[in-house]
Scaffold this active site. Sequence first.
Site, PDB file in Angstrom:
ATOM      1  N   GLN A 156     -14.296   2.314   1.459  1.00 38.52           N
ATOM      2  CA  GLN A 156     -13.637   1.973   0.188  1.00 38.52           C
ATOM      3  C   GLN A 156     -13.382   3.242  -0.619  1.00 38.52           C
ATOM      4  OE1 GLN A 156     -15.807  -0.810  -2.293  1.00 38.52           O
ATOM      5  NE2 GLN A 156     -14.067  -1.060  -3.698  1.00 38.52           N
TER       6      GLN A 156
ATOM      7  N   HIS B  38     -10.217  -5.179  -3.242  1.00 35.15           N
ATOM      8  CA  HIS B  38      -8.864  -5.461  -2.751  1.00 35.15           C
ATOM      9  C   HIS B  38      -8.930  -5.849  -1.285  1.00 35.15           C
ATOM     10  CE1 HIS B  38      -9.805  -1.183  -2.416  1.00 35.15           C
ATOM     11  NE2 HIS B  38      -9.150  -1.198  -1.281  1.00 35.15           N
ATOM     12  N   LEU B  39      -8.059  -6.767  -0.905  1.00 34.46           N
ATOM     13  CA  LEU B  39      -7.860  -7.103   0.504  1.00 34.46           C
ATOM     14  C   LEU B  39      -6.652  -6.336   1.007  1.00 34.46           C
ATOM     15  CD1 LEU B  39      -8.090 -11.019   0.558  1.00 34.46           C
ATOM     16  CD2 LEU B  39      -9.948  -9.358   0.635  1.00 34.46           C
TER      17      LEU B  39
ATOM     18  N   ASP C 140       0.851  -1.188   0.000  1.00 35.56           N
ATOM     19  CA  ASP C 140       0.000   0.000   0.000  1.00 35.56           C
ATOM     20  C   ASP C 140       0.891   1.245   0.000  1.00 35.56           C
ATOM     21  OD1 ASP C 140      -3.214   0.540   1.016  1.00 35.56           O
ATOM     22  OD2 ASP C 140      -1.787   2.201   1.115  1.00 35.56           O
TER      23      ASP C 140
HETATM   24  P1  5GP Z   1      -9.567   1.406   0.337  1.00 36.77           P
HETATM   25  O1  5GP Z   1      -9.646   2.708   1.094  1.00 36.77           O
HETATM   26  O2  5GP Z   1     -10.291   1.502  -0.983  1.00 36.77           O
HETATM   27  O3  5GP Z   1      -9.938   0.223   1.149  1.00 36.77           O
HETATM   28  O4  5GP Z   1      -8.032   1.193   0.043  1.00 36.77           O
HETATM   29  C1  5GP Z   1      -7.363   1.750  -1.034  1.00 36.77           C
HETATM   30  C2  5GP Z   1      -5.902   1.725  -0.694  1.00 36.77           C
HETATM   31  O5  5GP Z   1      -5.161   1.952  -1.865  1.00 36.77           O
HETATM   32  C3  5GP Z   1      -5.494   2.809   0.314  1.00 36.77           C
HETATM   33  O6  5GP Z   1      -4.979   2.207   1.485  1.00 36.77           O
HETATM   34  C4  5GP Z   1      -4.439   3.618  -0.447  1.00 36.77           C
HETATM   35  O7  5GP Z   1      -3.359   4.013   0.387  1.00 36.77           O
HETATM   36  C5  5GP Z   1      -4.003   2.671  -1.541  1.00 36.77           C
HETATM   37  N1  5GP Z   1      -3.564   3.323  -2.754  1.00 36.77           N
HETATM   38  C6  5GP Z   1      -4.161   4.378  -3.380  1.00 36.77           C
HETATM   39  N2  5GP Z   1      -3.495   4.700  -4.498  1.00 36.77           N
HETATM   40  C7  5GP Z   1      -2.452   3.836  -4.590  1.00 36.77           C
HETATM   41  C8  5GP Z   1      -1.392   3.673  -5.539  1.00 36.77           C
HETATM   42  O8  5GP Z   1      -1.272   4.388  -6.548  1.00 36.77           O
HETATM   43  N3  5GP Z   1      -0.502   2.685  -5.297  1.00 36.77           N
HETATM   44  C9  5GP Z   1      -0.586   1.878  -4.190  1.00 36.77           C
HETATM   45  N4  5GP Z   1       0.358   0.951  -4.038  1.00 36.77           N
HETATM   46  N5  5GP Z   1      -1.579   1.995  -3.286  1.00 36.77           N
HETATM   47  C10 5GP Z   1      -2.491   2.967  -3.482  1.00 36.77           C
END
Ligand code: 5GP
Length: 114
Positions: free
Chosen positions: A94, A100-101, A31
């Site tokens: 989200q 994603h996990l 992440d």
């Molecule tokens: P969500 O909030 O949807 O559960 O998690 C999305 C995750 O994706 C977040 O923890 C965020 O830090 C990560 N993320 C967002 N953009 C990128 C990126 O460009 N590369 C990577 N490796 N992680 C990302």
Amino acid sequence: MPSDCLFCKIVEGTIPANRVYQDDLCIVFPDINPQAPTHLLVIPKQHIASQAKAAAEDTPLLGHLLAVAADTARRRKLDRGYRVVLNTGDEGGQTVNHLHLHLLGGRPMTWPPG
Ligand code: 5GP
Ligand code: ZN
């Protein structure tokens, strides 16, 4: 797949990510904003917008993602435990609409989550 999907672009390789594991069905990468010493994302190569949008035929794939998370935790020696998080929808936190996990470990986790 939606052309504006960030994680589809990571799957395609147009946005870089350090793949720590990949197979025919999924990839695992760190992440960008880690919330624990180990914070990896396990994502299907196939675009599924969220857990709420997963179809019955996706069930084996979802099981595979959980198995890969467990294998990754073993490889990372997260023997004291870890947490797998699947944020779903706005109120679920989200922010990227490609299922994603989160695999989080390396520190004690608290409950309830925020
Ligand atoms: P969500 O909030 O949807 O559960 O998690 C999305 C995750 O994706 C977040 O923890 C965020 O830090 C990560 N993320 C967002 N953009 C990128 C990126 O460009 N590369 C990577 N490796 N992680 C990302
Ligand atoms: Zn996608």
